[in-house]
Each structure stands twice: as structure tokens, then as C-alpha cells.
Design a protein around this motif. Structure first.
Motif, mmCIF file in Angstrom:
data_model
loop_
_atom_site.group_PDB
_atom_site.id
_atom_site.type_symbol
_atom_site.label_atom_id
_atom_site.label_comp_id
_atom_site.label_asym_id
_atom_site.label_seq_id
_atom_site.Cartn_x
_atom_site.Cartn_y
_atom_site.Cartn_z
ATOM 1 N N ARG A 137 72.859 3.703 -23.496
ATOM 2 C CA ARG A 137 73.342 3.701 -24.871
ATOM 3 C C ARG A 137 74.204 4.930 -25.115
ATOM 4 N NH1 ARG A 137 67.539 4.524 -28.061
ATOM 5 N NH2 ARG A 137 67.178 6.714 -27.448
ATOM 6 N N HIS A 138 75.100 4.790 -26.084
ATOM 7 C CA HIS A 138 76.032 5.873 -26.373
ATOM 8 C C HIS A 138 76.213 6.012 -27.869
ATOM 9 C CE1 HIS A 138 80.184 7.629 -26.789
ATOM 10 N NE2 HIS A 138 79.508 8.548 -26.117
ATOM 11 N N VAL A 139 76.146 7.256 -28.292
ATOM 12 C CA VAL A 139 76.436 7.624 -29.678
ATOM 13 C C VAL A 139 77.670 8.512 -29.647
ATOM 14 C CG1 VAL A 139 75.611 8.866 -31.707
ATOM 15 C CG2 VAL A 139 74.013 7.495 -30.339
ATOM 16 N N PRO A 140 78.663 8.250 -30.469
ATOM 17 C CA PRO A 140 79.874 9.095 -30.478
ATOM 18 C C PRO A 140 79.528 10.566 -30.618
ATOM 19 C CG PRO A 140 80.224 7.170 -31.817
ATOM 20 C CD PRO A 140 78.773 7.144 -31.426
ATOM 21 N N GLY A 141 80.148 11.366 -29.767
ATOM 22 C CA GLY A 141 79.894 12.792 -29.806
ATOM 23 C C GLY A 141 78.790 13.249 -28.876
ATOM 24 N N LYS A 142 78.120 12.294 -28.248
ATOM 25 C CA LYS A 142 77.044 12.620 -27.312
ATOM 26 C C LYS A 142 77.321 11.960 -25.964
ATOM 27 C CE LYS A 142 73.376 13.047 -30.790
ATOM 28 N NZ LYS A 142 72.006 12.607 -31.181
ATOM 29 N N ASP A 143 76.631 12.438 -24.937
ATOM 30 C CA ASP A 143 76.737 11.806 -23.627
ATOM 31 C C ASP A 143 76.032 10.453 -23.634
ATOM 32 O OD1 ASP A 143 76.257 14.950 -21.861
ATOM 33 O OD2 ASP A 143 78.090 13.980 -22.605
ATOM 34 N N ARG A 144 76.520 9.558 -22.771
ATOM 35 C CA ARG A 144 75.833 8.284 -22.638
ATOM 36 C C ARG A 144 74.444 8.542 -22.067
ATOM 37 N NH1 ARG A 144 79.348 3.550 -20.285
ATOM 38 N NH2 ARG A 144 79.456 4.968 -18.477
ATOM 39 N N GLU A 145 73.475 7.825 -22.550
ATOM 40 C CA GLU A 145 72.070 8.066 -22.217
ATOM 41 C C GLU A 145 71.484 6.835 -21.533
ATOM 42 O OE1 GLU A 145 69.700 8.289 -25.731
ATOM 43 O OE2 GLU A 145 67.874 8.927 -24.697
ATOM 44 N N ARG A 146 70.746 7.053 -20.464
ATOM 45 C CA ARG A 146 70.063 5.930 -19.834
ATOM 46 C C ARG A 146 68.859 5.550 -20.674
ATOM 47 N NH1 ARG A 146 68.209 9.579 -14.653
ATOM 48 N NH2 ARG A 146 66.720 10.885 -15.762
ATOM 49 N N VAL A 147 68.644 4.279 -20.811
ATOM 50 C CA VAL A 147 67.546 3.764 -21.626
ATOM 51 C C VAL A 147 66.472 3.147 -20.733
ATOM 52 C CG1 VAL A 147 66.912 2.095 -23.404
ATOM 53 C CG2 VAL A 147 69.090 3.333 -23.574
ATOM 54 N N SER A 148 66.880 2.190 -19.915
ATOM 55 C CA SER A 148 65.924 1.498 -19.062
ATOM 56 C C SER A 148 66.661 0.816 -17.927
ATOM 57 C CB SER A 148 65.159 0.445 -19.887
ATOM 58 O OG SER A 148 64.213 -0.231 -19.085
ATOM 59 N N THR A 149 66.033 0.780 -16.757
ATOM 60 C CA THR A 149 66.631 0.104 -15.610
ATOM 61 C C THR A 149 65.562 -0.695 -14.880
ATOM 62 O OG1 THR A 149 66.294 1.987 -14.128
ATOM 63 C CG2 THR A 149 68.380 1.913 -15.335
ATOM 64 N N ILE A 150 66.015 -1.665 -14.104
ATOM 65 C CA ILE A 150 65.100 -2.538 -13.379
ATOM 66 C C ILE A 150 65.667 -2.847 -12.007
ATOM 67 C CG2 ILE A 150 66.101 -4.620 -14.454
ATOM 68 C CD1 ILE A 150 63.216 -5.814 -14.397
ATOM 69 N N SER A 151 64.815 -2.769 -11.001
ATOM 70 C CA SER A 151 65.276 -3.039 -9.642
ATOM 71 C C SER A 151 65.378 -4.536 -9.413
ATOM 72 C CB SER A 151 64.307 -2.424 -8.631
ATOM 73 O OG SER A 151 63.112 -3.187 -8.591
ATOM 74 N N VAL A 152 66.034 -4.892 -8.319
ATOM 75 C CA VAL A 152 66.130 -6.299 -7.961
ATOM 76 C C VAL A 152 65.054 -6.670 -6.946
ATOM 77 C CG1 VAL A 152 67.791 -5.939 -6.091
ATOM 78 C CG2 VAL A 152 67.724 -8.142 -7.300
ATOM 79 N N SER A 153 64.565 -5.702 -6.193
ATOM 80 C CA SER A 153 63.643 -6.001 -5.091
ATOM 81 C C SER A 153 62.282 -6.449 -5.581
ATOM 82 C CB SER A 153 63.499 -4.780 -4.195
ATOM 83 O OG SER A 153 63.034 -3.671 -4.942
#
Length: 129
Positions: A38-54
């Protein structure tokens, strides 16, 4: 042509819920881990959640643990169920596919932006009373 198309964003009151979806095409979805940032103007993009494929190993940022749930299914769709939304959750939410191409070991889940090659255009989430 690789496409990641997000949907499901909108305006919700604090404590409310949204379900984001991301439909993938143009690449082998079943060979790539996926994630939400996610990204808010004026801030760095932030990781929220990820999921593997394996094996479906997941990662959640501390700020969203217990409230957001990532999932994927065999229709080439990635989801983010967002519950108990807070006033610091508003942002543009982006779906992304990692560069694993099936090459990551079981149990490994990509979490860094540089590990993600494909990105969607984003969907806006607003939390306001």
C-alpha cells in the motif's frame, strides 16, 4: 501481456470491512508468490501481506496482523480480506507478483519490493466516519 487488476476498494467506516481482489493474467499465476502493498502520498510504499505459491506461507505486517487475511485461489485471483479497518489503513493498495517462477524453496515467502516483478494499478481504500 501481464495484467494484475485490483478491485474492491472504497469508502468504509472505522471498524468496517472490505475485500480486495486482484485478477491475474498473462503469466503463470501458479508459479508466482503474490502480495499486497500500500502507498500513501508522501510516504514510502509499505508491504502489507504476501503469500507463497509453494505451500501458502504468509507474511503480515505487524500493523495488520489479526485484521487482514491474504488468500489466493485457482481462478488466478488474489484476495485481501480487510476487517476492523482503522484510520491509518487508507491508501492505494497494490497487488504484485514475485519473481520466483516456481524457484523458491518450500516455506519461503517473498516480502521485499525488489522481489516483485509485476504490479497492478492499485485500488483506493478510504476509512472515514
Amino acid at each position: 501481456q501481464v495484467q494484475l487488476v485490483e478491485s474492491g476498494g472504497g469508502l468504509v467506516q472505522p471498524g468496517g470491512s472490505l475485500r480486495l481482489s486482484c485478477v491475474a493474467s498473462g503469466f503463470p499465476f501458479d508459479f508466482h508468490g503474490m502480495g499486497w502493498f500500500r502507498h500513501v502520498p508522501g510516504k514510502d510504499r509499505e508491504r502489507v501481506s504476501t503469500i507463497s505459491v509453494s505451500d501458502g506461507t504468509t507474511y503480515y505486517a505487524d500493523s495488520v496482523k489479526g485484521r487482514l487475511t491474504i488468500s489466493r485461489d485457482n481462478t488466478k485471483t488474489l484476495y485481501l480480506q480487510m476487517n476492523n479497518l482503522k484510520t491509518d489503513d487508507p491508501a492505494t493498495y497494490y497487488c504484485a507478483a514475485d519473481r520466483s517462477r516456481g524457484g523458491y524453496p518450500t516455506g519461503y515467502v517473498a516480502t521485499e519490493e525488489y522481489e516483485f516483478d509485476y504490479w497492478g494499478q492499485g485500488t483506493q481504500v478510504t476509512v472515514s466516519s
